[in-house]
Design a protein around this motif. Structure first.
Motif, PDB file in Angstrom:
ATOM      1  N   ARG A 188       0.824  -1.213   0.000  1.00  0.00           N
ATOM      2  CA  ARG A 188       0.000   0.000   0.000  1.00  0.00           C
ATOM      3  C   ARG A 188       0.857   1.262   0.000  1.00  0.00           C
ATOM      4  NH1 ARG A 188      -2.696  -3.045   4.460  1.00  0.00           N
ATOM      5  NH2 ARG A 188      -4.176  -4.424   3.393  1.00  0.00           N
ATOM      6  N   LEU A 189       1.938   1.235   0.756  1.00  0.00           N
ATOM      7  CA  LEU A 189       2.836   2.394   0.770  1.00  0.00           C
ATOM      8  C   LEU A 189       3.527   2.573  -0.583  1.00  0.00           C
ATOM      9  CD1 LEU A 189       4.373   2.039   4.338  1.00  0.00           C
ATOM     10  CD2 LEU A 189       2.851   3.852   3.550  1.00  0.00           C
ATOM     11  N   LYS A 190       3.897   1.453  -1.214  1.00  0.00           N
ATOM     12  CA  LYS A 190       4.484   1.518  -2.547  1.00  0.00           C
ATOM     13  C   LYS A 190       3.491   2.099  -3.554  1.00  0.00           C
ATOM     14  CE  LYS A 190       8.724  -0.164  -2.590  1.00  0.00           C
ATOM     15  NZ  LYS A 190       9.859   0.592  -3.173  1.00  0.00           N
ATOM     16  N   ALA A 191       2.213   1.786  -3.386  1.00  0.00           N
ATOM     17  CA  ALA A 191       1.179   2.330  -4.260  1.00  0.00           C
ATOM     18  C   ALA A 191       1.088   3.852  -4.105  1.00  0.00           C
ATOM     19  CB  ALA A 191      -0.170   1.687  -3.938  1.00  0.00           C
ATOM     20  N   LYS A 192       1.181   4.328  -2.861  1.00  0.00           N
ATOM     21  CA  LYS A 192       1.159   5.776  -2.635  1.00  0.00           C
ATOM     22  C   LYS A 192       2.359   6.453  -3.288  1.00  0.00           C
ATOM     23  CE  LYS A 192      -1.515   5.840   1.654  1.00  0.00           C
ATOM     24  NZ  LYS A 192      -1.521   6.201   3.098  1.00  0.00           N
ATOM     25  N   GLU A 193       3.534   5.806  -3.170  1.00  0.00           N
ATOM     26  CA  GLU A 193       4.733   6.330  -3.848  1.00  0.00           C
ATOM     27  C   GLU A 193       4.475   6.480  -5.340  1.00  0.00           C
ATOM     28  OE1 GLU A 193       8.312   4.096  -3.401  1.00  0.00           O
ATOM     29  OE2 GLU A 193       8.337   4.260  -1.231  1.00  0.00           O
ATOM     30  N   ALA A 194       3.955   5.421  -5.947  1.00  0.00           N
ATOM     31  CA  ALA A 194       3.693   5.420  -7.384  1.00  0.00           C
ATOM     32  C   ALA A 194       2.659   6.484  -7.749  1.00  0.00           C
ATOM     33  CB  ALA A 194       3.209   4.042  -7.826  1.00  0.00           C
ATOM     34  N   PHE A 195       1.629   6.622  -6.924  1.00  0.00           N
ATOM     35  CA  PHE A 195       0.568   7.601  -7.182  1.00  0.00           C
ATOM     36  C   PHE A 195       1.121   9.026  -7.135  1.00  0.00           C
ATOM     37  CE2 PHE A 195      -3.047  10.225  -5.719  1.00  0.00           C
ATOM     38  CZ  PHE A 195      -3.933   9.983  -6.765  1.00  0.00           C
ATOM     39  N   TYR A 196       1.968   9.299  -6.135  1.00  0.00           N
ATOM     40  CA  TYR A 196       2.558  10.632  -6.010  1.00  0.00           C
ATOM     41  C   TYR A 196       3.478  10.948  -7.192  1.00  0.00           C
ATOM     42  CZ  TYR A 196       0.921  10.535  -1.159  1.00  0.00           C
ATOM     43  OH  TYR A 196       0.143  10.468  -0.031  1.00  0.00           O
ATOM     44  N   LYS A 197       4.080   9.900  -7.761  1.00  0.00           N
ATOM     45  CA  LYS A 197       4.961  10.076  -8.922  1.00  0.00           C
ATOM     46  C   LYS A 197       4.187  10.058 -10.239  1.00  0.00           C
ATOM     47  CE  LYS A 197       8.938   7.952  -6.606  1.00  0.00           C
ATOM     48  NZ  LYS A 197       9.845   6.771  -6.563  1.00  0.00           N
ATOM     49  N   GLU A 198       2.854  10.027 -10.122  1.00  0.00           N
ATOM     50  CA  GLU A 198       1.947  10.043 -11.279  1.00  0.00           C
ATOM     51  C   GLU A 198       2.126   8.833 -12.193  1.00  0.00           C
ATOM     52  OE1 GLU A 198       2.288  13.820 -13.202  1.00  0.00           O
ATOM     53  OE2 GLU A 198       1.366  14.898 -11.516  1.00  0.00           O
ATOM     54  N   LYS A 199       2.443   7.685 -11.567  1.00  0.00           N
ATOM     55  CA  LYS A 199       2.474   6.437 -12.324  1.00  0.00           C
ATOM     56  C   LYS A 199       1.058   5.877 -12.367  1.00  0.00           C
ATOM     57  CE  LYS A 199       7.268   5.242 -11.269  1.00  0.00           C
ATOM     58  NZ  LYS A 199       8.192   4.229 -10.701  1.00  0.00           N
ATOM     59  N   HIS A 200       0.684   5.263 -13.492  1.00  0.00           N
ATOM     60  CA  HIS A 200      -0.699   4.853 -13.695  1.00  0.00           C
ATOM     61  C   HIS A 200      -0.879   3.341 -13.602  1.00  0.00           C
ATOM     62  CE1 HIS A 200      -1.842   8.924 -14.697  1.00  0.00           C
ATOM     63  NE2 HIS A 200      -0.848   8.990 -15.564  1.00  0.00           N
ATOM     64  N   PHE A 201      -2.040   2.968 -13.089  1.00  0.00           N
ATOM     65  CA  PHE A 201      -2.414   1.558 -12.981  1.00  0.00           C
ATOM     66  C   PHE A 201      -2.682   0.965 -14.362  1.00  0.00           C
ATOM     67  CE2 PHE A 201      -5.949  -1.418 -13.157  1.00  0.00           C
ATOM     68  CZ  PHE A 201      -5.483  -2.454 -12.371  1.00  0.00           C
ATOM     69  N   ASN A 202      -2.251  -0.295 -14.548  1.00  0.00           N
ATOM     70  CA  ASN A 202      -2.691  -1.038 -15.731  1.00  0.00           C
ATOM     71  C   ASN A 202      -2.781  -2.522 -15.378  1.00  0.00           C
ATOM     72  OD1 ASN A 202      -0.263  -2.614 -16.971  1.00  0.00           O
ATOM     73  ND2 ASN A 202       0.579  -0.587 -16.485  1.00  0.00           N
ATOM     74  N   TYR A 203      -3.724  -3.188 -16.022  1.00  0.00           N
ATOM     75  CA  TYR A 203      -4.014  -4.581 -15.694  1.00  0.00           C
ATOM     76  C   TYR A 203      -2.859  -5.513 -16.035  1.00  0.00           C
ATOM     77  CZ  TYR A 203      -8.869  -3.586 -14.531  1.00  0.00           C
ATOM     78  OH  TYR A 203     -10.007  -3.122 -13.927  1.00  0.00           O
TER      79      TYR A 203
END
Length: 264
Positions: A188-203
């Motif tokens: 979950r913390l890694k997801a926040k890191e990615a979100f703050y860096k504007e990395k996008h989810f993909n399946y």
């Protein structure tokens, strides 16, 4: 005239570590001060630390690992810092090496430690951890924790880094539920890191990355040689990666909803 002995501050951050923090504290009793920052433990950890004559314990709300460790670093009285996790133990031989190192006039500004990983009370020899190392000993005046990471915090060193010969003992796996909870939290913390860096989810990444994590650690990093222990650890590490993408998807959905709610 010989140079004065260098003083050492041992720092630890905790949350519900009773049964492990005692061994950690005992192993750093050679330090000149022991400072523990506790995230409001509910299992008796705080009460144990509060009653310990050698420990100065401070409670501070947990935001993320980098913020908590940066806060702890500010509490230290001395320049030389030994920073441990609550489930890590300094062996007698490592204690001697640390003391000799900080009193060496040619000492580096920071030191990497390799770690011996323990699955309960048995060594975990492979499963991707055999080359793992972390900065654990350093000069406070020469480092800072980068704010670019929320978990697996990174130390920025103004100077040189060296490696100590002796290993730190890490009781990484206490129980299935504890390790699973830890991996999900990291995800979950890694997801926040990615979100703050504007990395996008993909399946594609959500399905490929966890599978690759398991394959890489279990086969390429020889986790299968750890037997059942290797299967469990590699599976839970992969689960943490899957949780990262699940959480990233949730964060993006929340962000989209917030955007539409404020639209005129």
């Amino acid at each position: 005239m010989s140079a004065p002995k260098q003083k050492l501050s041992a720092l630890v951050i905790t949350y519900n570590e009773i049964g492990y923090i005692e061994r950690c504290i005992d192993s750093v009793s050679f330090a000149d001060e022991i400072v523990v920052v506790d995230s409001y433990s509910t299992d008796g950890t705080y009460e144990y630390l509060l009653s310990h004559p050698r420990v100065r314990v401070i409670q501070n709300p947990f935001e993320n690992f980098t913020a908590q460790k940066s806060f702890a670093l500010k509490q230290a009285s001395h320049d030389w810092i030994l920073f441990l996790d609550a489930d890590e133990v300094v062996t007698k031989s490592l204690q001697k090496e640390i003391i000799n190192t900080i009193n060496d006039s040619k000492a580096c500004e920071a030191y990497w430690f390799y770690r011996t990983f323990m699955f309960k009370n048995e060594k975990l020899r492979f499963s991707g951890w055999q080359t793992d190392k972390n900065h654990r000993l350093f000069r406070k005046s020469k480092v800072r924790f980068t704010d670019k990471k929320l978990v697996h915090e990174t130390l920025e060193v103004d100077g040189s880094s060296c490696i100590l010969k002796e290993k730190l003992t890490h009781y990484c796996y206490k129980s299935y539920e504890d390790y699973k909870s830890k991996m999900l939290c990291y995800g979950r913390l890694k997801a926040k890191e990615a979100f703050y860096k504007e990395k996008h989810f993909n399946y594609l990444a959500m399905f490929f990355k966890p599978a690759w994590k398991f394959f890489h650690h279990f086969f390429l990093r020889l986790g299968f040689l750890d037997g059942k222990k290797g299967v469990i650890v590699c599976y839970l590490n992969a689960l943490g990666v899957l949780e990262r993408y699940r959480e990233l998807k949730k964060l993006e959905k929340k962000n989209e909803l917030a955007y539409y709610l404020v639209m005129p």
